[in-house]
Write a protein that holds these residues in place. Structure first.
Motif, PDB file in Angstrom:
ATOM      1  N   THR A 143       0.882  -1.167  -0.102  1.00 57.85           N
ATOM      2  CA  THR A 143       0.008   0.005   0.042  1.00 57.85           C
ATOM      3  C   THR A 143       0.913   1.328   0.052  1.00 57.85           C
ATOM      4  O   THR A 143       0.615   2.487  -0.560  1.00 57.85           O
ATOM      5  CB  THR A 143      -1.054  -0.047   1.146  1.00 57.85           C
ATOM      6  OG1 THR A 143      -1.862  -1.349   1.038  1.00 57.85           O
ATOM      7  CG2 THR A 143      -1.878   1.424   1.397  1.00 57.85           C
ATOM      8  N   PHE A 144       1.912   1.276   0.708  1.00 57.35           N
ATOM      9  CA  PHE A 144       3.027   2.436   0.651  1.00 57.35           C
ATOM     10  C   PHE A 144       3.446   2.534  -0.639  1.00 57.35           C
ATOM     11  O   PHE A 144       3.650   3.744  -1.238  1.00 57.35           O
ATOM     12  CB  PHE A 144       4.038   2.173   1.725  1.00 57.35           C
ATOM     13  CG  PHE A 144       4.931   3.288   1.725  1.00 57.35           C
ATOM     14  CD1 PHE A 144       4.589   4.419   2.374  1.00 57.35           C
ATOM     15  CD2 PHE A 144       6.116   3.079   1.204  1.00 57.35           C
ATOM     16  CE1 PHE A 144       5.423   5.620   2.379  1.00 57.35           C
ATOM     17  CE2 PHE A 144       7.214   4.242   1.186  1.00 57.35           C
ATOM     18  CZ  PHE A 144       6.732   5.595   1.761  1.00 57.35           C
ATOM     19  N   GLY A 145       3.728   1.504  -1.380  1.00 54.66           N
ATOM     20  CA  GLY A 145       3.987   1.593  -2.686  1.00 54.66           C
ATOM     21  C   GLY A 145       3.061   2.093  -3.661  1.00 54.66           C
ATOM     22  O   GLY A 145       3.304   3.018  -4.536  1.00 54.66           O
ATOM     23  N   THR A 146       1.582   1.836  -3.443  1.00 58.06           N
ATOM     24  CA  THR A 146       0.784   2.407  -4.149  1.00 58.06           C
ATOM     25  C   THR A 146       0.408   3.972  -3.829  1.00 58.06           C
ATOM     26  O   THR A 146      -0.004   4.619  -4.523  1.00 58.06           O
ATOM     27  CB  THR A 146      -0.616   1.660  -4.251  1.00 58.06           C
ATOM     28  OG1 THR A 146      -1.067   1.744  -2.479  1.00 58.06           O
ATOM     29  CG2 THR A 146      -0.474   0.238  -4.557  1.00 58.06           C
ATOM     30  N   LEU A 147       0.795   4.393  -2.683  1.00 57.68           N
ATOM     31  CA  LEU A 147       0.737   5.852  -2.244  1.00 57.68           C
ATOM     32  C   LEU A 147       1.697   6.713  -2.935  1.00 57.68           C
ATOM     33  O   LEU A 147       1.460   7.704  -3.430  1.00 57.68           O
ATOM     34  CB  LEU A 147       1.011   5.838  -0.696  1.00 57.68           C
ATOM     35  CG  LEU A 147      -0.199   5.528   0.022  1.00 57.68           C
ATOM     36  CD1 LEU A 147       0.047   5.592   1.609  1.00 57.68           C
ATOM     37  CD2 LEU A 147      -1.428   6.384  -0.246  1.00 57.68           C
TER      38      LEU A 147
END
Length: 192
Positions: A143-147
């Protein structure tokens, strides 16, 4: 994950503008990525079980580098700007995205088991808790990557356009692959 977060919106605009493809053909480009991901998630553990994790991760990053070279298609390498080349890149992306997903949970679990000297089967409640935390850690990292991916990708896209953005990310994957190959410690136990 980067490809599906950043490129989905920009890629739709780029492909429609450059190749004048209809929505069905555009959907095929995204479906090829998902299909290759699912196939690789099923087949990779069967065929790569005896390959060291360092090589598995490094090869997945190389696969992502090839994905971005073809996804541009790379003007730096003189590749023609053709839709079918972009479709081929979607096939390479499946392996590149699935291997870190498969290896992440295994590496974390093995590291924790070694560090805290946990004997498998001796404490089911602890193992269930570790599995839950492991899944949570993976989802948080993803999710951090998608942010951050859309932010980095959008800035690069505005700065250099689609094709050179892909080249920039291909070079970044090359650097990451070299660093991963040289410095990744694999399953070595921690030394206290």
């Amino acid at each position: 994950m980067f490809q599906t977060t950043f490129f989905t919106s920009y890629l739709s605009l780029y492909v429609k503008e450059q190749f004048n493809v209809n929505s069905g053909m555009l959907g095929m480009l995204y479906s090829l990525t998902a299909l290759s991901y699912v196939v690789c998630c099923v087949l990779a553990p069967m065929f790569l079980g005896s390959v060291p994790p360092r090589i598995q991760l490094s090869s997945s990053i190389w696969s992502l580098m090839i994905t971005f070279i073809l996804f541009g298609p790379s003007p730096t390498l003189g590749l023609p700007n053709k839709y079918w080349i972009m479709c081929i890149s979607s096939i390479f992306s499946g392996y590149g995205f699935c291997m870190p997903s498969i290896l992440f949970t295994r590496v974390v679990k093995d590291r924790l088991t070694l560090k805290y000297k946990i004997v498998e089967g001796s404490n089911d409640a602890l193992e269930k808790r570790l599995n839950d935390l492991n899944s949570l850690a993976f989802l948080v990292a993803q999710t951090f990557g998608t942010l951050i991916a859309p932010l980095i990708g959008a800035l690069t896209y505005e700065w250099k356009g689609h094709r050179l953005t892909c080249d920039i990310f291909a070079v970044s994957y090359l650097v990451i692959s070299i660093l991963m190959t040289v410095f990744y410690t694999g399953f070595k136990p921690y030394e206290d």
